[in-house]
Write a protein that holds these residues in place. Structure first.
Motif, PDB file in Angstrom:
ATOM      1  N   LEU A 122      39.568  37.506  43.118  1.00 57.99           N
ATOM      2  CA  LEU A 122      39.963  38.169  44.359  1.00 57.99           C
ATOM      3  C   LEU A 122      38.757  38.409  45.272  1.00 57.99           C
ATOM      4  CD1 LEU A 122      42.536  40.783  42.992  1.00 57.99           C
ATOM      5  CD2 LEU A 122      43.032  38.684  44.267  1.00 57.99           C
ATOM      6  N   LYS A 123      37.635  38.761  44.674  1.00 58.31           N
ATOM      7  CA  LYS A 123      36.420  38.982  45.470  1.00 58.31           C
ATOM      8  C   LYS A 123      35.962  37.701  46.139  1.00 58.31           C
ATOM      9  CE  LYS A 123      31.606  40.476  45.096  1.00 58.31           C
ATOM     10  NZ  LYS A 123      30.539  40.948  44.178  1.00 58.31           N
ATOM     11  N   LEU A 124      36.092  36.578  45.438  1.00 55.65           N
ATOM     12  CA  LEU A 124      35.675  35.283  45.968  1.00 55.65           C
ATOM     13  C   LEU A 124      36.770  34.620  46.806  1.00 55.65           C
ATOM     14  CD1 LEU A 124      33.882  33.886  42.790  1.00 55.65           C
ATOM     15  CD2 LEU A 124      32.813  34.859  44.815  1.00 55.65           C
ATOM     16  N   GLN A 125      37.884  35.311  46.981  1.00 52.50           N
ATOM     17  CA  GLN A 125      39.032  34.825  47.756  1.00 52.50           C
ATOM     18  C   GLN A 125      39.681  33.594  47.126  1.00 52.50           C
ATOM     19  OE1 GLN A 125      37.812  34.353  51.850  1.00 52.50           O
ATOM     20  NE2 GLN A 125      37.479  36.555  52.133  1.00 52.50           N
ATOM     21  N   PHE A 126      39.623  33.514  45.781  1.00 54.10           N
ATOM     22  CA  PHE A 126      40.345  32.476  45.054  1.00 54.10           C
ATOM     23  C   PHE A 126      41.727  33.040  44.701  1.00 54.10           C
ATOM     24  CE2 PHE A 126      35.985  30.996  43.333  1.00 54.10           C
ATOM     25  CZ  PHE A 126      35.747  30.270  44.504  1.00 54.10           C
ATOM     26  N   TYR A 127      42.547  33.232  45.684  1.00 56.90           N
ATOM     27  CA  TYR A 127      43.820  33.916  45.467  1.00 56.90           C
ATOM     28  C   TYR A 127      44.793  33.132  44.580  1.00 56.90           C
ATOM     29  CZ  TYR A 127      42.000  36.801  49.249  1.00 56.90           C
ATOM     30  OH  TYR A 127      41.209  37.628  50.011  1.00 56.90           O
ATOM     31  N   PRO A 128      44.932  31.819  44.742  1.00 59.04           N
ATOM     32  CA  PRO A 128      45.839  31.084  43.831  1.00 59.04           C
ATOM     33  C   PRO A 128      45.402  31.189  42.367  1.00 59.04           C
ATOM     34  CG  PRO A 128      45.349  29.768  45.768  1.00 59.04           C
ATOM     35  CD  PRO A 128      44.421  30.927  45.817  1.00 59.04           C
ATOM     36  N   GLN A 129      44.082  31.098  42.133  1.00 59.80           N
ATOM     37  CA  GLN A 129      43.590  31.200  40.759  1.00 59.80           C
ATOM     38  C   GLN A 129      43.855  32.583  40.178  1.00 59.80           C
ATOM     39  OE1 GLN A 129      42.176  29.747  43.274  1.00 59.80           O
ATOM     40  NE2 GLN A 129      40.844  28.045  42.713  1.00 59.80           N
ATOM     41  N   ALA A 130      43.700  33.622  41.005  1.00 59.22           N
ATOM     42  CA  ALA A 130      43.965  34.980  40.534  1.00 59.22           C
ATOM     43  C   ALA A 130      45.435  35.143  40.134  1.00 59.22           C
ATOM     44  CB  ALA A 130      43.590  35.987  41.620  1.00 59.22           C
ATOM     45  N   VAL A 131      46.325  34.573  40.926  1.00 60.06           N
ATOM     46  CA  VAL A 131      47.755  34.647  40.612  1.00 60.06           C
ATOM     47  C   VAL A 131      48.059  33.877  39.334  1.00 60.06           C
ATOM     48  CG1 VAL A 131      50.055  34.026  41.405  1.00 60.06           C
ATOM     49  CG2 VAL A 131      48.409  34.996  43.019  1.00 60.06           C
ATOM     50  N   ILE A 132      47.427  32.710  39.166  1.00 54.62           N
ATOM     51  CA  ILE A 132      47.652  31.906  37.965  1.00 54.62           C
ATOM     52  C   ILE A 132      47.214  32.672  36.720  1.00 54.62           C
ATOM     53  CG2 ILE A 132      46.882  29.851  36.723  1.00 54.62           C
ATOM     54  CD1 ILE A 132      46.770  28.403  39.411  1.00 54.62           C
ATOM     55  N   ILE A 133      46.039  33.277  36.777  1.00 59.61           N
ATOM     56  CA  ILE A 133      45.539  34.034  35.619  1.00 59.61           C
ATOM     57  C   ILE A 133      46.456  35.209  35.313  1.00 59.61           C
ATOM     58  CG2 ILE A 133      43.620  35.452  34.781  1.00 59.61           C
ATOM     59  CD1 ILE A 133      41.739  33.705  36.431  1.00 59.61           C
ATOM     60  N   LEU A 134      46.883  35.903  36.360  1.00 60.53           N
ATOM     61  CA  LEU A 134      47.746  37.069  36.171  1.00 60.53           C
ATOM     62  C   LEU A 134      49.085  36.674  35.553  1.00 60.53           C
ATOM     63  CD1 LEU A 134      48.059  40.100  36.626  1.00 60.53           C
ATOM     64  CD2 LEU A 134      48.994  39.585  38.897  1.00 60.53           C
ATOM     65  N   LEU A 135      49.742  35.672  36.116  1.00 60.10           N
ATOM     66  CA  LEU A 135      51.040  35.244  35.601  1.00 60.10           C
ATOM     67  C   LEU A 135      50.918  34.653  34.194  1.00 60.10           C
ATOM     68  CD1 LEU A 135      52.650  33.610  38.779  1.00 60.10           C
ATOM     69  CD2 LEU A 135      53.083  35.875  37.807  1.00 60.10           C
ATOM     70  N   PHE A 136      49.840  33.930  33.957  1.00 58.45           N
ATOM     71  CA  PHE A 136      49.642  33.325  32.641  1.00 58.45           C
ATOM     72  C   PHE A 136      49.547  34.398  31.557  1.00 58.45           C
ATOM     73  CE2 PHE A 136      46.837  31.901  29.226  1.00 58.45           C
ATOM     74  CZ  PHE A 136      47.464  30.725  28.837  1.00 58.45           C
ATOM     75  N   ASN A 137      48.780  35.448  31.820  1.00 58.98           N
ATOM     76  CA  ASN A 137      48.606  36.488  30.817  1.00 58.98           C
ATOM     77  C   ASN A 137      49.851  37.354  30.658  1.00 58.98           C
ATOM     78  OD1 ASN A 137      45.670  36.672  29.644  1.00 58.98           O
ATOM     79  ND2 ASN A 137      45.443  36.046  31.780  1.00 58.98           N
ATOM     80  N   VAL A 138      50.606  37.519  31.722  1.00 61.00           N
ATOM     81  CA  VAL A 138      51.891  38.207  31.589  1.00 61.00           C
ATOM     82  C   VAL A 138      52.800  37.417  30.655  1.00 61.00           C
ATOM     83  CG1 VAL A 138      53.998  38.871  32.806  1.00 61.00           C
ATOM     84  CG2 VAL A 138      51.768  39.423  33.793  1.00 61.00           C
ATOM     85  N   LEU A 139      52.806  36.096  30.831  1.00 61.45           N
ATOM     86  CA  LEU A 139      53.612  35.236  29.962  1.00 61.45           C
ATOM     87  C   LEU A 139      53.117  35.299  28.518  1.00 61.45           C
ATOM     88  CD1 LEU A 139      55.853  33.079  29.725  1.00 61.45           C
ATOM     89  CD2 LEU A 139      54.100  31.362  30.248  1.00 61.45           C
ATOM     90  N   MET A 140      51.797  35.328  28.330  1.00 64.07           N
ATOM     91  CA  MET A 140      51.221  35.369  26.984  1.00 64.07           C
ATOM     92  C   MET A 140      51.569  36.647  26.234  1.00 64.07           C
ATOM     93  SD  MET A 140      49.611  32.520  26.329  1.00 64.07           S
ATOM     94  CE  MET A 140      51.027  31.811  27.183  1.00 64.07           C
ATOM     95  N   THR A 141      51.829  37.715  26.956  1.00 68.72           N
ATOM     96  CA  THR A 141      52.158  38.985  26.290  1.00 68.72           C
ATOM     97  C   THR A 141      53.663  39.211  26.157  1.00 68.72           C
ATOM     98  OG1 THR A 141      52.008  40.148  28.419  1.00 68.72           O
ATOM     99  CG2 THR A 141      50.027  40.086  27.048  1.00 68.72           C
ATOM    100  N   ILE A 142      54.471  38.356  26.767  1.00 67.68           N
ATOM    101  CA  ILE A 142      55.922  38.555  26.721  1.00 67.68           C
ATOM    102  C   ILE A 142      56.617  37.574  25.789  1.00 67.68           C
ATOM    103  CG2 ILE A 142      58.043  38.378  28.081  1.00 67.68           C
ATOM    104  CD1 ILE A 142      56.597  39.624  30.410  1.00 67.68           C
TER     105      ILE A 142
END
Length: 368
Positions: A122-142
């Motif tokens: 988010l600091k580097l403005q890599f917004y798509p990558q931030a969303v990918i990491i967030l969604l990926f880890n949500v999936l990994m915990t569900i």
């Protein structure tokens, strides 16, 4: 608290060595004053490259599978049969919260680091990558929660993977050159995944650090490191043959066909590296150089396997030969004498294979 002792504390106790190695990699190999910059550069690297990020997510997936297998194996243990009468009685949100919290305690190391990666992205403005990491880890915990719930409800059923493997064994007749690959995929998947993950990481780093100008020597040097990482799998190939395929030389098969089958085995073994490397360098590399990479990798592994037909080649001697071959190829690479190296390796490998294959005898301690 009881579940923490059964699952969480036991998990970290059994994997102490793994986490010590992980701690050394992330904190021990750099000076104390450079730890923050080291991790910032590392996170910036994989958040700035989708290929690198895909590999990191794959590594996180492997760790998540490790957590899942620990919990499922713990549920299958005889001393934990009482859990079916405790956790199995939970219903609704309480059941899912219990499973979620339990899995989260094991997945926490990845969750913490991925959270830092999201902040850096988010600091580097890599917004798509931030969303990918967030969604990926949500999936990994569900998604593991369904497997845990199914295990408790159907304790006697076999897993989908086990049923799939059984069906494949019944319907698919494996050729000789595929037997060792099948063994790796079934009984040594952890070793195979670690070696492949490390190799793919080396390829991504090599291509990323090379910059915009293509240099075949740079690529081949990185590829030699990948071959080093596959050397233990080649060494274990002899052990597998000694244990399970000691009668193979008695089959009526021409020696050149056996040699060709060995080449097919290692060609398939290196397929992930070939696919990623060709994908990364395809626009800039000449077709002849792509062929060189394929032939070079197979030739190195075939030579290493052929050397193991000599008696008395233990692990120490094997790795001495390995380093000698890699260093020799490195000098030939720097001098742009690539094809001479391939020719020497193929001639040497075939000569050793031709002279030693039928004379090789497995040590007694390996087959008892």
């Amino acid at each position: 608290m009881a579940l923490s002792k059964i699952f969480t504390l036991r998990y970290y106790a059994q994997n102490t060595g793994f986490f010590l190695l992980l701690f050394y990699f992330f904190f021990g190999i750099v000076p104390g004053g450079q730890i923050l910059s080291y991790h910032y550069t590392l996170i910036k690297g994989f958040t700035g490259s989708l290929d690198f990020l895909a590999l990191v997510c794959f590594i996180w997936l492997l760790y998540n599978l490790k957590c899942m297998m620990f919990i499922l194996n713990a549920l299958s243990a005889k001393e934990h049969l009482f859990l079916y009468g405790t956790i199995g009685l939970l219903e609704g949100s309480r059941k899912w919260k219990t499973w979620y919290w339990l899995h989260l305690t094991l997945y926490t190391p990845v969750l913490v680091y991925s959270g830092l990666a999201v902040l850096v992205a988010l600091k580097l403005q890599f917004y798509p990558q931030a969303v990918i990491i967030l969604l990926f880890n949500v999936l990994m915990t569900i998604f593991p929660l369904w497997f845990y719930d199914r295990k408790v409800k159907h304790p006697g059923t076999t897993s989908f993977l086990a049923r799939w493997q059984h069906r494949v064994n019944k319907t698919f007749r494996k050729p000789l050159w595929l037997i060792y690959i099948y063994e790796l995929l079934n009984n040594n998947i952890k070793t195979l995944a670690i070696s492949k993950g490390a190799s793919l990481l080396v390829i991504i780093l090599t291509c990323s650090l090379m910059g915009g100008e293509y240099d075949e020597r740079y690529i081949l040097t990185g590829f030699l490191v990948c071959l080093l990482l596959q050397s233990l799998i080649v060494y274990n190939h002899r052990h597998f043959d000694d244990l399970y395929l000691s009668l193979l030389p008695q089959l009526p098969l021409a020696l050149w066909k056996r040699y060709l089958q060995m080449g097919l085995t290692y060609l398939l073994l290196l397929a992930p590296e070939y696919i990623l490397l060709i994908y990364r360098i395809m626009p800039a590399a000449a077709p002849l150089h792509l062929l060189l990479i394929v032939v070079l990798g197979v030739s190195v592994l075939m030579l290493l396997r052929s050397l193991l037909y000599f008696p008395g080649i233990d692990q120490d001697k094997y790795f001495r030969w390995l380093l000698l071959i890699i260093v020799g190829l490195l000098f030939l690479t720097l001098a742009r004498l690539y094809w001479y190296g391939v020719l020497v390796m193929q001639l040497s490998a075939y000569a050793v294979f031709l002279s030693r294959y039928y004379r090789y005898e497995a040590p007694l301690e390996k087959v008892d």
